[in-house]
Design a protein around this motif. Structure first.
Motif, short mmCIF file in Angstrom:
data_model
loop_
_atom_site.label_atom_id
_atom_site.label_comp_id
_atom_site.label_asym_id
_atom_site.label_seq_id
_atom_site.Cartn_x
_atom_site.Cartn_y
_atom_site.Cartn_z
N VAL A 74 -0.90 3.64 5.62
CA VAL A 74 -0.10 2.45 5.88
C VAL A 74 -0.25 2.06 7.34
CG1 VAL A 74 1.58 2.89 4.05
CG2 VAL A 74 1.98 3.83 6.33
N ARG A 75 0.03 0.81 7.63
CA ARG A 75 -0.24 0.30 8.97
C ARG A 75 0.94 0.40 9.93
NH1 ARG A 75 -1.06 -6.06 7.34
NH2 ARG A 75 1.11 -6.57 6.91
N ASP A 76 2.09 0.88 9.42
CA ASP A 76 3.26 0.98 10.30
C ASP A 76 4.27 1.94 9.68
OD1 ASP A 76 4.92 -0.64 8.40
OD2 ASP A 76 3.54 -2.21 9.03
N GLU A 77 5.19 2.41 10.52
CA GLU A 77 6.20 3.37 10.07
C GLU A 77 7.18 2.75 9.08
OE1 GLU A 77 6.37 6.50 10.36
OE2 GLU A 77 4.86 6.90 11.92
N GLY A 78 7.39 1.45 9.17
CA GLY A 78 8.27 0.78 8.21
C GLY A 78 7.73 0.88 6.80
N SER A 79 6.41 0.80 6.65
CA SER A 79 5.79 0.94 5.34
C SER A 79 5.91 2.38 4.82
CB SER A 79 4.31 0.54 5.41
OG SER A 79 4.19 -0.83 5.73
N MET A 80 5.81 3.34 5.73
CA MET A 80 6.00 4.74 5.34
C MET A 80 7.42 4.95 4.82
SD MET A 80 4.14 7.48 5.11
CE MET A 80 2.86 7.56 6.38
N ALA A 81 8.39 4.34 5.48
CA ALA A 81 9.78 4.44 5.04
C ALA A 81 9.96 3.80 3.67
CB ALA A 81 10.71 3.78 6.07
N GLU A 82 9.27 2.71 3.42
CA GLU A 82 9.35 2.05 2.12
C GLU A 82 8.77 2.94 1.02
OE1 GLU A 82 10.14 -1.49 -0.40
OE2 GLU A 82 11.00 -0.55 1.39
N LEU A 83 7.68 3.64 1.30
CA LEU A 83 7.12 4.59 0.32
C LEU A 83 8.15 5.66 -0.03
CD1 LEU A 83 3.49 5.13 1.70
CD2 LEU A 83 4.13 3.86 -0.35
N ARG A 84 8.82 6.18 0.99
CA ARG A 84 9.83 7.21 0.74
C ARG A 84 10.99 6.64 -0.09
NH1 ARG A 84 8.41 8.72 6.20
NH2 ARG A 84 10.10 7.42 7.03
N ARG A 85 11.39 5.43 0.23
CA ARG A 85 12.49 4.80 -0.52
C ARG A 85 12.12 4.62 -1.99
NH1 ARG A 85 14.22 0.15 -2.64
NH2 ARG A 85 12.26 -0.95 -2.20
N LEU A 86 10.85 4.32 -2.24
CA LEU A 86 10.39 4.10 -3.61
C LEU A 86 10.17 5.42 -4.36
CD1 LEU A 86 7.82 1.25 -2.85
CD2 LEU A 86 9.90 1.01 -4.23
N GLY A 87 10.22 6.55 -3.65
CA GLY A 87 10.01 7.83 -4.29
C GLY A 87 8.56 8.21 -4.45
N ILE A 88 7.69 7.66 -3.61
CA ILE A 88 6.26 7.99 -3.65
C ILE A 88 6.03 9.14 -2.68
CG2 ILE A 88 3.92 7.13 -3.21
CD1 ILE A 88 5.01 4.32 -3.97
N THR A 89 5.69 10.31 -3.24
CA THR A 89 5.61 11.52 -2.42
C THR A 89 4.38 12.38 -2.70
OG1 THR A 89 6.93 12.72 -4.08
CG2 THR A 89 8.13 11.69 -2.24
N ARG A 90 3.67 12.15 -3.81
CA ARG A 90 2.63 13.09 -4.24
C ARG A 90 1.31 13.00 -3.46
NH1 ARG A 90 3.26 12.66 -10.84
NH2 ARG A 90 5.44 13.36 -10.95
N PRO A 91 0.76 11.80 -3.27
CA PRO A 91 -0.56 11.77 -2.60
C PRO A 91 -0.44 12.03 -1.11
CG PRO A 91 0.18 9.54 -3.06
CD PRO A 91 1.21 10.45 -3.66
N PRO A 92 -1.54 12.45 -0.46
CA PRO A 92 -1.53 12.51 1.01
C PRO A 92 -1.25 11.12 1.57
CG PRO A 92 -3.47 13.60 0.10
CD PRO A 92 -2.81 12.89 -1.04
N MET A 93 -0.38 11.05 2.58
CA MET A 93 0.00 9.77 3.17
C MET A 93 -0.09 9.88 4.69
SD MET A 93 3.21 8.53 0.77
CE MET A 93 4.21 9.99 1.01
#
Length: 365
Positions: A139-158
């Motif tokens: 992802v291009r910014d920490e805000g997008s990383m936070a959105e992944l966590r909010r959505l429950g996306i945790t399995r792939p390398p990020m």
């Protein structure tokens, strides 16, 4: 020969997205000159001419299916593809391409994506299901990383990297200078660029930008240039703003290539931008910038380089923007030096996206 399919908002005459594709192709070619890339695009002929790659139409399902069957990897990105604020249908389209690749047993990488906002229970569920089945996410910014966590996306390398455009090679000023000369906008005056876009039919911020343009001309003795990043929509919006000005300004009314736009920005002393990639172009070329937000992606980018938007389009005022203009103008020469190290780091992070993609292709991940 290794094969990659790239899915994104390409072929729609959006300078930011075309610059992302150009930057992506540039770095991937550096890593593997023999790599075969197919781009899914709204305008295959334009994409092939502009970027020198094979292309298939966005709704050519036979062509997309054939390309994916032969591919070693699907890259989804860059850009803000996986969100449903600007368009609800496009989210399902891009998720559909990802699903098709997964059904074919292909590796999928979300490449320097600006994730979200994603709203609605069904959309969030689809994102969580797909996101947890791709091979890799950057992802291009920490805000997008936070959105992944909010959505429950945790399995792939990020990994949080940077917008691909920050990895593009800077260009010279000559092409931009020639364009300004052809528009009668050359000479010894300093140049302030303004990048606008239409947003939800609002008019108030356009009137404010007209007042700001006039003040810049009067106070700074500068030439104001309106720079189109989405052709021809931004030209129309810029002409609307220019019609409300009292002082002379120039609207660039043609469509320009990525290198021409970068060169135009290189000739500017300050960039006032609503469009995200106008601000990123300013960063690449070492030009001081003032961001006006209409979307979280603008706030996120500015935060990543230690900046923040001066206003958003709803609460913009002439006084607040001019205060920031005066501050940045007084320190414009220091800006380039202060940002040089940061932008070098950001370029490395932008290139990291391609390195990780090639790791997947070469089965190192």
């Amino acid at each position: 020969m290794k094969r990659i399919v790239v899915s994104g908002y390409y072929g729609a005459k959006n300078a930011g997205d075309e610059a992302m594709l150009a930057a992506m192709l540039e770095v991937l070619a550096d890593l593997d000159p023999e790599l075969h890339i197919t781009v899914i695009t709204a305008d295959p002929a334009d994409t092939e001419r502009r970027h020198g790659v094979h292309a298939v139409g966005s709704f050519d399902m036979g062509g997309i299916l054939g390309a994916l069957r032969r591919a070693d990897l699907l890259i989804s990105g860059g850009g803000s593809l996986l969100q449903n604020v600007t368009s609800r249908r496009s989210l399902y389209y891009y998720m559909g391409i990802i699903l098709l690749a997964l059904l074919l047993g292909k590796k999928v990488m979300l490449y320097a994506q600006g994730i979200g906002p994603v709203t609605g229970r069904f959309a969030c569920h689809c994102m969580r299901w797909l996101g947890n089945r791709v091979s890799l996410i950057t992802v291009r910014d920490e805000g997008s990383m936070a959105e992944l966590r909010r959505l429950g996306i945790t399995r792939p390398p990020m990994e949080c990297t940077a917008d691909p455009v920050l990895g593009i090679h800077p260009v010279g000023r000559e092409a931009g200078r020639a364009i300004l000369s052809s528009c009668g906008a050359d000479g010894a005056k300093p140049v302030v660029g303004i990048s606008v876009r239409d947003w939800q039919g609002w008019q108030h911020y356009k009137e404010i930008l007209a007042e700001i343009s006039d003040a810049v001309v009067r106070e700074l003795g500068a030439r104001v240039i309106f720079l189109p990043m989405q052709y021809p929509e931004d030209v129309k919006t810029a002409k609307t703003v220019a019609a409300w000005t009292q002082e002379e300004c120039t609207v660039l009314a043609d469509e320009y290539s990525t290198s021409e736009l970068l060169s135009l920005v290189a000739n500017m002393d300050l960039m006032i931008g609503v469009r995200l990639h106008a601000l990123i172009f300013a960063g690449v070329m070492g030009v001081p910038m003032i961001g006006i937000s209409y979307d979280p992606k603008v706030d996120r980018f500015l935060r990543s380089i230690g900046e923040k938007p001066v206003n958003d389009l709803q609460d913009i005022t002439t006084a607040s923007v001019l205060k920031e203009v005066r501050r940045k103008w007084a320190a414009r020469h220091e800006f380039t030096a202060a940002n040089a190290d940061l932008l070098t780091q950001m370029r490395g992070l932008a290139a990291r996206n391609a390195e990780l993609a090639m790791g997947l292709v070469r089965k190192k991940l």
